[in-house]
Scaffold this active site. Structure first.
Site, mmCIF file in Angstrom:
data_model
loop_
_atom_site.group_PDB
_atom_site.id
_atom_site.type_symbol
_atom_site.label_atom_id
_atom_site.label_comp_id
_atom_site.label_asym_id
_atom_site.label_seq_id
_atom_site.Cartn_x
_atom_site.Cartn_y
_atom_site.Cartn_z
ATOM 1 N N ASP A 111 3.082 -4.525 4.411
ATOM 2 C CA ASP A 111 2.026 -3.771 3.659
ATOM 3 C C ASP A 111 2.598 -2.475 3.293
ATOM 4 O O ASP A 111 2.949 -1.770 4.124
ATOM 5 C CB ASP A 111 0.858 -3.755 4.544
ATOM 6 N N HIS A 112 2.892 -2.275 2.115
ATOM 7 C CA HIS A 112 3.736 -1.116 1.734
ATOM 8 C C HIS A 112 3.157 0.239 2.083
ATOM 9 O O HIS A 112 3.909 1.110 2.043
ATOM 10 C CB HIS A 112 4.218 -1.128 0.119
ATOM 11 N N HIS A 129 -4.441 -2.539 2.370
ATOM 12 C CA HIS A 129 -4.166 -1.380 2.509
ATOM 13 C C HIS A 129 -5.312 -0.390 3.194
ATOM 14 O O HIS A 129 -4.881 0.621 4.102
ATOM 15 C CB HIS A 129 -3.912 -0.827 1.081
HETATM 16 C C1 BG6 Z 1 -0.529 -3.062 -4.605
HETATM 17 C C2 BG6 Z 1 -1.687 -3.702 -5.307
HETATM 18 O O1 BG6 Z 1 -0.427 -3.534 -3.296
HETATM 19 O O2 BG6 Z 1 -0.645 -1.582 -4.384
HETATM 20 C C3 BG6 Z 1 -1.727 -3.092 -6.727
HETATM 21 O O3 BG6 Z 1 -1.371 -5.073 -5.673
HETATM 22 C C4 BG6 Z 1 -2.075 -1.542 -6.466
HETATM 23 O O4 BG6 Z 1 -2.997 -3.649 -7.483
HETATM 24 C C5 BG6 Z 1 -1.109 -0.939 -5.417
HETATM 25 O O5 BG6 Z 1 -1.924 -0.739 -7.559
HETATM 26 C C6 BG6 Z 1 -1.230 0.494 -5.440
HETATM 27 O O6 BG6 Z 1 -0.066 1.300 -4.600
HETATM 28 P P1 BG6 Z 1 0.172 2.484 -4.738
HETATM 29 O O7 BG6 Z 1 1.504 2.781 -3.691
HETATM 30 O O8 BG6 Z 1 0.399 2.900 -6.050
HETATM 31 O O9 BG6 Z 1 -0.904 3.307 -3.830
#
Ligand code: BG6
Length: 519
Positions: free
Chosen positions: A209-210, A272
């Site tokens: 989960d990044h 997230h």
């Molecule tokens: C991803 C989603 O996991 O996270 C995207 O699939 C989203 O839809 C993105 O835009 C948002 O990530 P960040 O790091 O730009 O907040």
């Protein structure tokens, strides 16, 4: 050694200061064992935008082992040289033009296998290619599944049948990283866990989960547990409610193929936003080892009351963007985006009210919201404290002091602000909220590593702290699945692109006299 007592300028975060040592698990990384990494889906967007740039940055920082190989695995018929050229373009675009000598060294670690994910022959060729490098990499293997969830089971089966997965007890290790979305509901997540579990031990599985790789998210743990002043007030006696916002100014773009089947709840909330919630809500772990931290997060998810059908209508909101103006540019409605059905009921906005039924949090609502094409880009957690008791009984409400507010800004303008009341100077000075601010930009030099750098390195090192465990993803889906089911009966409410979402989301808070904070 850092002296206790009066903080020195260095300890207060002067630029470049070292400060107190972090717990072992949170410290800067070391270089992993030699290894071969196999990327399934190596010609896709994720590899191009995130994985290859992150690998190259790790390489530049000397954080990859000397014996290192990357094998790309995908359907496109490419030679090794063509794959290297594609990866060079990706690095140029997302990192910058590489130094020629560095690039030569890095490119020499890249190889490619062209195959369908279900074709056993491809795995035979992969085995041969790995055999060629494994004298140097000692047989350690990291598989990365940058592929649609529907293909995961197939790849895992093929890896197993080709005997490419090492036993965790063997001298060399195998690990697998799985991208989100991890399933699309509780049943499919369980099936996926079972499929992975048929070939890998849980200790070998890294569900990414990044958000957990973001510097500011890791700092939430430090903020909560390395500072003594928050713990006494971090509970229902002092906190009125919590707002978690992940607002985006991008639309669905070219991702309709995926997004139409996902929607905001699956795409963002299940992963997230719930991750942010668990870090805010968890008890202090007994140690900083991955299992203690992850167990505390699972306990939070399990303590969240599942919304019964009759509450889902009152406590959740779903929206879909209509045409509007975002940051000065006219944008189309979601239903007019390429690849989106003209009558699509996919939500691009979700808001919900959750409650954690434990001794720390009972009675404190947690409001979560996320959406595409909103008025501004902001990910933040706002902790709204209770109002101070007012001894002057006849004070009109407008004159009451504003309650304290703590805002943890995950991105952009990363930092933390604490709002409190101050007297405006002067003889008749009324009260006004002012803030104490911490900003990453002014307190620290250097840039934060990209989330994928941190996560790739942790998986190579075998540290699963920042990855979701099997029971964690299932607990998250157990909360989301009844909402998804209830939502099937109705469509989302339109909201103009460039706004803060549907009006109903405001009513979700307004009925108890609260309102969303404008980030
Ligand atoms: C991803 C989603 O996991 O996270 C995207 O699939 C989203 O839809 C993105 O835009 C948002 O990530 P960040 O790091 O730009 O907040």
């Amino acid at each position: 050694m850092v002296a206790r007592g009066v903080p020195t300028a260095a300890r207060l975060g002067a630029q470049g200061a070292q400060g107190a040592p972090l717990p072992e698990r949170m410290r800067s990384p070391c270089v992993p064992d030699p290894l071969a990494m196999v990327i399934f889906g190596a010609t896709g967007d994720l590899t191009r935008r995130k994985l290859m740039p992150a690998l190259y940055r790790l390489f530049q920082q000397g954080l990859l082992p000397d014996a290192f190989a990357v094998v790309g695995f995908a359907l496109d018929p490419l030679s090794d040289a063509e794959f290297r050229e594609q990866m060079r373009t990706a690095v140029e675009e997302f990192v910058g033009a590489p130094d020629e000598r560095d690039w030569e060294r890095f490119a020499s670690t890249l190889g490619y296998v062209s195959s369908d994910f279900g074709d056993a022959d491809g795995y035979t060729r992969l085995t041969e290619l790995l055999a060629g490098v494994e004298r140097k990499t000692a047989g350690h293997r990291l598989f990365y599944l940058a592929i649609p969830p529907t293909a995961i089971e197939q790849v895992v089966q093929q890896l197993d049948q080709a005997a490419l997965v090492r036993d965790p007890a063997a001298g060399s290790w195998s690990r697998i990283i799985v991208e989100k979305p991890f399933g699309r509901d509780l049943d499919s997540a369980r099936e996926l866990n079972a499929a992975l579990g048929s070939a890998f031990d849980e200790s070998q599985i890294f569900r990414i989960d990044h958000y957990l790789g973001k510097e500011t998210v890791q700092n939430l743990l430090v903020f909560r547990f390395a500072n003594v002043i928050w713990e006494p007030v971090w509970n229902r006696n002092y906190i009125d409610h919590v707002q978690i916002t992940v607002a985006e100014t991008v639309g669905v773009g070219q991702r309709a193929g995926y997004y139409e089947r996902a929607g905001a709840l699956r795409d963002m909330v299940q992963s997230h936003l719930l991750q942010l919630l668990t870090i805010i809500g968890m008890e202090p772990p007994t140690s900083y080892d991955p299992e203690s931290i992850r167990s505390e997060k699972v306990k939070v998810l399990r303590a969240i009351r599942r919304l019964p059908p009759e509450s889902i209508r009152r406590k959740t909101v779903r929206g879909q963007y209509a045409a509007g103006v975002v940051r000065g540019a006219a944008v189309p409605a979601y239903r007019e985006e390429p690849g989106v059905a003209a009558d699509s009921r996919t939500e691009t906005y979700a808001a919900l009210q959750l409650s954690i039924e434990n001794w720390r949090w009972a009675g404190v609502p947690f409001f979560l919201r996320t959406g595409k094409f909103l008025a501004d880009r902001a990910t933040e957690i706002a902790i709204q404290f209770r109002p101070a008791p007012n001894p002057i009984l006849d004070t009109v409400e407008a004159d009451c002091p504003d309650p304290n507010l703590l805002v943890l800004r995950i991105q952009p303008e990363e930092g933390i602000s604490l709002f409190f009341e101050a007297k405006v100077p002067g003889l008749a000075g009324p009260l006004r909220p002012v803030s104490m601010d911490f900003s990453y930009q002014t307190s620290f030099t250097g840039t934060s590593p990209e989330a994928y750098e941190r996560l790739l390195l942790d998986a190579m090192l075998g540290d699963a702290t920042l990855f979701a465990r099997c029971d964690e993803v299932e607990a998250a889906w157990a909360l989301m699945t009844p909402i998804l089911t209830a939502w099937e009966e109705s469509g989302p409410e339109p909201y103009p692109a460039g706004s803060w979402g549907p009006d109903t989301a405001d009513r979700l808070l307004a009925r108890d006299g609260r309102s969303w904070r404008v980030p």
